[in-house]
Design a protein around this motif. Structure first.
Motif, PDB file in Angstrom:
ATOM      1  N   UNK A  74      52.363  43.281  -4.513  1.00 49.73           N
ATOM      2  CA  UNK A  74      52.007  43.872  -5.798  1.00 49.73           C
ATOM      3  C   UNK A  74      52.256  45.373  -5.782  1.00 49.73           C
ATOM      4  N   UNK A  75      52.697  45.885  -6.911  1.00 52.11           N
ATOM      5  CA  UNK A  75      52.829  47.316  -7.132  1.00 52.11           C
ATOM      6  C   UNK A  75      51.946  47.666  -8.319  1.00 52.11           C
ATOM      7  N   UNK A  76      50.976  48.536  -8.078  1.00 53.36           N
ATOM      8  CA  UNK A  76      50.002  48.919  -9.107  1.00 53.36           C
ATOM      9  C   UNK A  76      49.319  47.686  -9.698  1.00 53.36           C
ATOM     10  N   UNK A  77      48.973  46.750  -8.806  1.00 54.65           N
ATOM     11  CA  UNK A  77      48.192  45.585  -9.192  1.00 54.65           C
ATOM     12  C   UNK A  77      48.974  44.432  -9.782  1.00 54.65           C
ATOM     13  N   UNK A  78      50.305  44.555  -9.875  1.00 55.43           N
ATOM     14  CA  UNK A  78      51.109  43.493 -10.484  1.00 55.43           C
ATOM     15  C   UNK A  78      52.201  43.024  -9.534  1.00 55.43           C
ATOM     16  N   UNK A 106      63.724  47.697 -15.915  1.00 55.78           N
ATOM     17  CA  UNK A 106      63.757  49.149 -16.084  1.00 55.78           C
ATOM     18  C   UNK A 106      62.545  49.671 -16.836  1.00 55.78           C
ATOM     19  N   UNK A 107      61.959  48.871 -17.690  1.00 53.05           N
ATOM     20  CA  UNK A 107      60.781  49.324 -18.428  1.00 53.05           C
ATOM     21  C   UNK A 107      59.587  49.541 -17.501  1.00 53.05           C
ATOM     22  N   UNK A 108      59.604  48.893 -16.338  1.00 55.79           N
ATOM     23  CA  UNK A 108      58.535  49.074 -15.365  1.00 55.79           C
ATOM     24  C   UNK A 108      58.929  50.038 -14.250  1.00 55.79           C
ATOM     25  N   UNK A 109      60.169  49.984 -13.828  1.00 55.03           N
ATOM     26  CA  UNK A 109      60.662  50.871 -12.783  1.00 55.03           C
ATOM     27  C   UNK A 109      61.838  51.660 -13.351  1.00 55.03           C
ATOM     28  N   UNK A 110      61.542  52.833 -13.885  1.00 49.39           N
ATOM     29  CA  UNK A 110      62.542  53.602 -14.623  1.00 49.39           C
ATOM     30  C   UNK A 110      63.532  54.309 -13.705  1.00 49.39           C
ATOM     31  N   UNK A 111      63.197  54.426 -12.402  1.00 47.93           N
ATOM     32  CA  UNK A 111      64.104  55.046 -11.448  1.00 47.93           C
ATOM     33  C   UNK A 111      63.857  54.441 -10.068  1.00 47.93           C
ATOM     34  N   UNK A 112      64.736  54.764  -9.132  1.00 45.23           N
ATOM     35  CA  UNK A 112      64.600  54.219  -7.784  1.00 45.23           C
ATOM     36  C   UNK A 112      65.294  55.151  -6.803  1.00 45.23           C
ATOM     37  N   UNK A 116      60.399  56.789  -4.421  1.00 46.97           N
ATOM     38  CA  UNK A 116      59.768  55.872  -5.379  1.00 46.97           C
ATOM     39  C   UNK A 116      58.677  55.055  -4.703  1.00 46.97           C
ATOM     40  N   UNK A 117      57.601  54.817  -5.444  1.00 43.65           N
ATOM     41  CA  UNK A 117      56.482  54.044  -4.914  1.00 43.65           C
ATOM     42  C   UNK A 117      56.927  52.650  -4.497  1.00 43.65           C
ATOM     43  N   UNK A 118      57.778  52.024  -5.300  1.00 47.98           N
ATOM     44  CA  UNK A 118      58.222  50.668  -4.984  1.00 47.98           C
ATOM     45  C   UNK A 118      59.039  50.651  -3.695  1.00 47.98           C
ATOM     46  N   UNK A 119      59.925  51.658  -3.493  1.00 50.47           N
ATOM     47  CA  UNK A 119      60.709  51.677  -2.257  1.00 50.47           C
ATOM     48  C   UNK A 119      59.812  51.896  -1.046  1.00 50.47           C
TER      49      UNK A 119
END
Length: 229
Positions: A74-78, A106-112, A116-119
């Motif tokens: 999960x990222x930010x609870x999702x 892209x609406x959730x992860x606008x950049x990478x 980035x938190x997701x990376x």
């Protein structure tokens, strides 16, 4: 966007049509599901050549574990919704390694990029899944950049020394893709250029080499895709 039936592939490799179709289908499914996609090229590997001397250490097993756990991360609870195409390869120079192309909403992860938190979460997970390395070897995820091309008939994996202009030197760590014509017209020039799927500068030419038979790993399935969500 040009029809996927007119996509240009990298002719430096042997690319079976079935594999090319698989890559195209994954991209099309992502575009249909997310409307606007953040596409990212990621390579998974071990540092150095030491792993070649330890056949019991398999980056492919680590990657399979990583993908299974990523689908629950999960990222930010999702839970992360994504599509991915992956290719397992082997060479004497690199040993086992995996090429991937991820598609995020892209609406959730606008950049990478590396900040980035997701990376960061993906990288931490990868380290956890690849902890059994010998002799201090390290596993890493490499974000593969692309560059704005000076014309539509070339592709640049590295910045060209033959052209001037800041836009040709910028590393683009993700690519925005969409079927929405109005949204596409609002994009910066690099992202617009990557929509030319029938040209060498386009996104599909860049990723098509994942379909190649050269260096494919001696595993039951060397090319595949995953949908999460």
């Amino acid at each position: 966007m040009q029809s996927m039936q007119t996509q240009l592939t990298n002719r430096n490799y042997t690319l079976p049509q079935q594999r090319v179709t698989s890559l195209a289908n994954t991209l099309n499914h992502a575009l249909s599901a997310f409307n606007i996609v953040a596409a990212v090229r990621l390579d998974f590997a071990y540092s150095g050549r030491t792993v070649l001397d330890h056949p019991s250490i398999s980056i492919f097993n680590a990657f399979d574990t990583f993908m299974n756990r990523l689908r629950r991360m999960k990222v930010k609870g999702e839970i992360i919704n994504f599509f991915v195409s992956w290719k397992k390869e082997f060479s004497q120079a690199k040993g086992e390694h995996i090429h991937t192309v991820f598609y995020f909403n892209h609406s959730r992860f606008s950049s990478f990029d590396a900040t980035s938190h997701i990376f960061k979460k993906m990288n931490t997970l990868w380290q956890t899944c690849s902890m059994n390395l010998p002799l201090g070897q390290k596993a890493y995820i490499n974000i593969i950049p692309a560059y704005y091309c000076e014309n539509d008939d070339v592709f640049r994996a590295k910045p060209s020394n033959k052209v001037n202009g800041h836009q040709y030197k910028i590393k683009n760590y993700f690519t925005i893709l969409t079927k929405d014509k109005m949204a596409r017209e609002q994009l910066p020039e690099y992202h617009k250029q990557k929509h030319l799927f029938h040209k060498a500068c386009g996104f599909f030419h860049w990723i098509s080499y994942l379909a190649k038979t050269e260096q494919q790993a001696a595993v039951r399935k060397s090319l595949g895709s995953v949908r999460n969500g």
